[in-house]
Design a protein around this motif. Sequence first.
Motif, PDB file in Angstrom:
ATOM      1  N   PHE A   9      25.184  -3.735 -17.566  1.00 11.21           N
ATOM      2  CA  PHE A   9      24.345  -2.805 -16.839  1.00 11.21           C
ATOM      3  C   PHE A   9      24.674  -1.222 -16.460  1.00 11.21           C
ATOM      4  O   PHE A   9      25.784  -0.271 -15.887  1.00 11.21           O
ATOM      5  N   LYS A  10      23.612  -0.362 -16.351  1.00 14.81           N
ATOM      6  CA  LYS A  10      23.657   0.949 -16.109  1.00 14.81           C
ATOM      7  C   LYS A  10      22.470   1.345 -15.083  1.00 14.81           C
ATOM      8  O   LYS A  10      23.188   1.959 -14.313  1.00 14.81           O
ATOM      9  N   HIS A  11      21.140   0.082 -14.633  1.00 19.68           N
ATOM     10  CA  HIS A  11      21.032   0.623 -14.293  1.00 19.68           C
ATOM     11  C   HIS A  11      20.639   0.460 -13.467  1.00 19.68           C
ATOM     12  O   HIS A  11      19.430   0.020 -12.172  1.00 19.68           O
ATOM     13  N   VAL A  12      21.113  -1.298 -12.215  1.00 15.77           N
ATOM     14  CA  VAL A  12      21.221  -2.169 -12.010  1.00 15.77           C
ATOM     15  C   VAL A  12      23.014  -2.151 -10.944  1.00 15.77           C
ATOM     16  O   VAL A  12      23.298  -2.022 -12.074  1.00 15.77           O
ATOM     17  N   HIS A 145      11.521 -12.413  -6.069  1.00 13.59           N
ATOM     18  CA  HIS A 145      10.296 -12.146  -6.156  1.00 13.59           C
ATOM     19  C   HIS A 145      10.685 -10.661  -5.880  1.00 13.59           C
ATOM     20  O   HIS A 145      11.017 -10.438  -4.237  1.00 13.59           O
ATOM     21  N   LEU A 146      11.178  -9.863  -6.632  1.00 12.41           N
ATOM     22  CA  LEU A 146      11.078  -8.418  -6.238  1.00 12.41           C
ATOM     23  C   LEU A 146      10.122  -7.107  -6.837  1.00 12.41           C
ATOM     24  O   LEU A 146       9.563  -7.399  -7.593  1.00 12.41           O
ATOM     25  N   HIS A 147      10.861  -6.104  -5.943  1.00  9.82           N
ATOM     26  CA  HIS A 147       9.405  -4.593  -6.492  1.00  9.82           C
ATOM     27  C   HIS A 147      10.428  -3.740  -7.300  1.00  9.82           C
ATOM     28  O   HIS A 147      10.402  -2.724  -6.915  1.00  9.82           O
ATOM     29  N   PRO A 148      11.241  -3.952  -8.446  1.00 10.63           N
ATOM     30  CA  PRO A 148      12.238  -3.223  -8.377  1.00 10.63           C
ATOM     31  C   PRO A 148      11.042  -1.640  -9.129  1.00 10.63           C
ATOM     32  O   PRO A 148       9.592  -2.057 -10.169  1.00 10.63           O
ATOM     33  N   ASP A 149      11.362  -0.804  -8.931  1.00  9.70           N
ATOM     34  CA  ASP A 149      10.333   0.916  -9.496  1.00  9.70           C
ATOM     35  C   ASP A 149      10.281   0.697 -11.418  1.00  9.70           C
ATOM     36  O   ASP A 149       8.515   0.408 -11.403  1.00  9.70           O
ATOM     37  N   ALA A 150      11.617  -0.555 -11.996  1.00 10.13           N
ATOM     38  CA  ALA A 150      11.211   0.104 -13.688  1.00 10.13           C
ATOM     39  C   ALA A 150      10.346  -1.059 -14.125  1.00 10.13           C
ATOM     40  O   ALA A 150       9.308  -0.733 -15.024  1.00 10.13           O
ATOM     41  N   ALA A 151      10.037  -2.229 -12.886  1.00  6.47           N
ATOM     42  CA  ALA A 151       9.421  -3.820 -13.610  1.00  6.47           C
ATOM     43  C   ALA A 151       8.107  -2.831 -13.470  1.00  6.47           C
ATOM     44  O   ALA A 151       6.654  -3.393 -13.785  1.00  6.47           O
ATOM     45  N   LEU A 233      11.993   2.117 -19.862  1.00  9.19           N
ATOM     46  CA  LEU A 233      11.627   3.541 -19.481  1.00  9.19           C
ATOM     47  C   LEU A 233      12.520   4.653 -19.827  1.00  9.19           C
ATOM     48  O   LEU A 233      12.163   5.612 -21.047  1.00  9.19           O
ATOM     49  N   GLU A 234      13.894   4.458 -20.012  1.00  8.93           N
ATOM     50  CA  GLU A 234      14.933   5.867 -20.038  1.00  8.93           C
ATOM     51  C   GLU A 234      14.451   6.228 -21.682  1.00  8.93           C
ATOM     52  O   GLU A 234      14.488   7.414 -21.910  1.00  8.93           O
ATOM     53  N   GLU A 235      14.113   5.093 -22.418  1.00 10.33           N
ATOM     54  CA  GLU A 235      14.089   5.554 -23.713  1.00 10.33           C
ATOM     55  C   GLU A 235      12.902   6.716 -23.573  1.00 10.33           C
ATOM     56  O   GLU A 235      13.358   7.226 -24.972  1.00 10.33           O
ATOM     57  N   THR A 398       8.685   7.319  -2.170  1.00  9.38           N
ATOM     58  CA  THR A 398       9.431   8.039  -3.850  1.00  9.38           C
ATOM     59  C   THR A 398       9.785   6.616  -4.785  1.00  9.38           C
ATOM     60  O   THR A 398       9.672   7.379  -5.720  1.00  9.38           O
ATOM     61  N   ASN A 399       9.459   5.528  -4.741  1.00  6.59           N
ATOM     62  CA  ASN A 399       9.421   4.375  -5.585  1.00  6.59           C
ATOM     63  C   ASN A 399       8.113   4.617  -6.577  1.00  6.59           C
ATOM     64  O   ASN A 399       7.889   4.281  -7.225  1.00  6.59           O
ATOM     65  N   ALA A 400       7.385   4.402  -5.436  1.00  5.78           N
ATOM     66  CA  ALA A 400       6.170   4.624  -6.117  1.00  5.78           C
ATOM     67  C   ALA A 400       6.000   6.002  -7.338  1.00  5.78           C
ATOM     68  O   ALA A 400       5.050   6.171  -8.313  1.00  5.78           O
ATOM     69  N   ILE A 401       6.474   7.448  -6.912  1.00  3.25           N
ATOM     70  CA  ILE A 401       6.855   8.705  -7.364  1.00  3.25           C
ATOM     71  C   ILE A 401       7.562   7.784  -8.885  1.00  3.25           C
ATOM     72  O   ILE A 401       6.795   8.503 -10.075  1.00  3.25           O
ATOM     73  N   ASN A 402       8.561   6.876  -8.546  1.00  3.58           N
ATOM     74  CA  ASN A 402       9.589   6.690 -10.116  1.00  3.58           C
ATOM     75  C   ASN A 402       8.707   5.232 -10.602  1.00  3.58           C
ATOM     76  O   ASN A 402       8.899   5.851 -12.165  1.00  3.58           O
ATOM     77  N   VAL A 403       7.278   5.125 -10.381  1.00  2.00           N
ATOM     78  CA  VAL A 403       6.296   4.202 -10.924  1.00  2.00           C
ATOM     79  C   VAL A 403       6.021   5.089 -11.695  1.00  2.00           C
ATOM     80  O   VAL A 403       5.601   4.623 -13.068  1.00  2.00           O
ATOM     81  N   MET A 404       5.235   6.019 -11.441  1.00  2.00           N
ATOM     82  CA  MET A 404       4.087   6.618 -11.585  1.00  2.00           C
ATOM     83  C   MET A 404       4.670   7.120 -12.932  1.00  2.00           C
ATOM     84  O   MET A 404       4.451   7.109 -13.868  1.00  2.00           O
ATOM     85  N   LYS A 405       6.431   7.576 -13.007  1.00  2.00           N
ATOM     86  CA  LYS A 405       7.480   8.349 -14.117  1.00  2.00           C
ATOM     87  C   LYS A 405       6.708   7.126 -14.905  1.00  2.00           C
ATOM     88  O   LYS A 405       6.916   7.851 -16.876  1.00  2.00           O
ATOM     89  N   GLY A 406       6.981   6.251 -14.472  1.00  2.00           N
ATOM     90  CA  GLY A 406       7.615   5.520 -15.529  1.00  2.00           C
ATOM     91  C   GLY A 406       6.348   4.749 -16.393  1.00  2.00           C
ATOM     92  O   GLY A 406       6.617   4.977 -18.027  1.00  2.00           O
ATOM     93  N   ALA A 407       5.010   4.626 -16.151  1.00  2.00           N
ATOM     94  CA  ALA A 407       3.854   4.465 -16.252  1.00  2.00           C
ATOM     95  C   ALA A 407       3.454   5.386 -17.263  1.00  2.00           C
ATOM     96  O   ALA A 407       3.319   5.082 -18.277  1.00  2.00           O
ATOM     97  N   GLU A 408       3.328   6.658 -16.424  1.00  2.00           N
ATOM     98  CA  GLU A 408       3.514   7.957 -17.353  1.00  2.00           C
ATOM     99  C   GLU A 408       4.051   8.152 -17.922  1.00  2.00           C
ATOM    100  O   GLU A 408       3.404   8.204 -19.761  1.00  2.00           O
TER     101      GLU A 408
END
Length: 707
Positions: A9-12, A145-151, A233-235, A398-408
Amino acid sequence: MSVSSLTNFKHVSYLWDEQKAAALAGDEVALLIYRSNLLGADLRLTNYGGGNTSCKVMARDPLTGKQTEVMWVKGSGGDLGTLKRSGLAALYVDRLHSLENIYRGIEHEDEMVELFNHCIFDLSSKAPSIDTPLHGFLPFKHIDHLHPDAAIAIAAAKDGKRITQELFGGTIGWVPWQRPGFDLGLQLRQCLQDNPGIRGIMLGSHGLFTWGDTAYESYINTLEVIERCAAYLEEHYGKKGPVFGGARISAPDAEVRKKQAAALAPVLRGLCSGHTRMVGHFTDDPRVLEFINSKDLDRLAPLGTSCPDHFLRTKISPLVLPLDPQASLEDVAAVKQQLEPLFAAYRAMYTDYYSTCRHPNSPALRDPNPVVILYPGIGMFTFSKDKQTARVAAEFYTNAINVMKGAEAISEYTALPRQEAFDIEYWLLEEAKLQRMPKPKALSGRIALITGSAGGIGKAIAKRFADEGACVIINDNDAGRLQSAKEEFTKQYGADVFTTAVLDVTKATDIHAAYEVASLAFGGVDMVVNCAGLSISKPLEAHTEKDWDLLYDVLVKGQFLVTQQGVEVMRKQDLGGDVINIVSKNALMSGPNNAGYGSAKAAQLHLSRLNAAELGKDGIRVNVINPDAVIADSKIWEGDWAAGRAKAYGITVEELPGYYAKRTLLNQVILPEDIASACFAVTGGLLGKSTGNVINVDGGVAAAFVR
């Protein structure tokens, strides 16, 4: 699940402790709580207060004596990281399923929540949340049931369904966005029936469901799915081009950001507080800076957030300030003139959003001021009714920023449609939850700087103010004493109620730094209590010039400088305020061996009157508390003062407390808490139209009566 995967595990964070879990073996509910606490401890997995978990167990029905299936699920409100058994709801699974027989369709969603109460198994249960059927209609023993930024980044991407299918090879199902409720629970069940063998379900624009047959399997499954999302996302970061389109501006260094933020925070707080007095939070987290300094800020910020948990905390969208990072903020009037139209426009936008989307039975319009304010180059301010809520709002954005970054990075970010967002924000069930919250305390939303508050009278005042809902800046010129107070306040109140600053009231630089701390931590200051002091008792002939200067520097100059800079902050806010000066009965009563101290106290008293006369136009009230002989936990009594006073009265030091009490009209010993109560009486609301007053808290010393 392969054991080797646990080290990859690297991201969690993998936090499972086999020994702790083994001690809970056989108690599935205890394991549910343990798993929930681990998941809630990693903000990459879920936000504060967000997400919910469950387990299903067999239990004896107290009415029939037969074994029945019971679901334990996180109840309404609460936080996974701190979840306890008292935060769970326990429901009969068969009764929950039987509600399907009377379900009248999605137009009648809200009536189902009341019916959950007919399914309660444990009568001491927390109120079931709206997410209860989402767990109840899935057959698995343990569910997360979670709200992880990456998902959510994948769930909020324009083609999130396709990406989910390709990334997980069909092992993760997809349910498009729908408001949580009974119908969504039925849709999750249908998704599982249509895709047997899947290991989880992605909820469009919302979050993730994962599960397992045991608490451990559910935990590992959750980590692995989120890890895979994050790695994907990282890739892709940078493949489409620079993140957020690249930098538009560069941020000044940290010290400049801090100075700018501290200077501006009180102005913003005042502009945000027209409806409710707000408390602020500031962050210049690198993730925030990357977003607010980017070329895509103006495109993405107005879109708002996607996950319901995000915009419930942050409002539909932030306010972006068109200020240069290096702009001079010294001319407060000019800054306000520039910013006031921006706030007016935001309030108009929010009011229009409400008017356009409201339903006949929608709750009334809430505070239309922004929660999140972005200052490109400097950082993010958030304002809410208390520090914790403001801080959590910053975490969510900040979580929302992470989400926008990943989605974009993988596609194109999509926010919830305005109507869908409104239907969540102004949901009648959400309104009912707000109405159940405790009423604000007398000093809620107020911020106090009390000098000399690491001990004695000052600490008692700080504690009383904190007990009544205020945020406090604890300070002292003794770093060791301040550290002890910090540990005490952390244990008693937690980190969101107070902050600390080393403060010598004779040094203007220390005072300025302390107010910067207050502005960065809470957004400004409303109450200044000048309590720092010392005493020197000597006959006239023994008094030195050094003694005289020290007394006047600390008591008079210190009060002047602290008040002067405090008023500057209060004027930026334009919310009025309180200055309370802890003086002494010696300001009015003459006694032997007291020329320096007594005259300095008299100067403090008259300076208070002068300030009251001058500051009334600003809505700033100045009042005086006159104590006497407050011995408990006082540094004054650690030195020669006690010996000097005992000598003056012809008694021993040990006899002083009794001597002071007996000379009062009430025959009472005065404690620090008595002074704190007087300060609260002045600030708590009942004396809001009083200024220039002197309140004696001395047990009654006739010679010190004002009149």
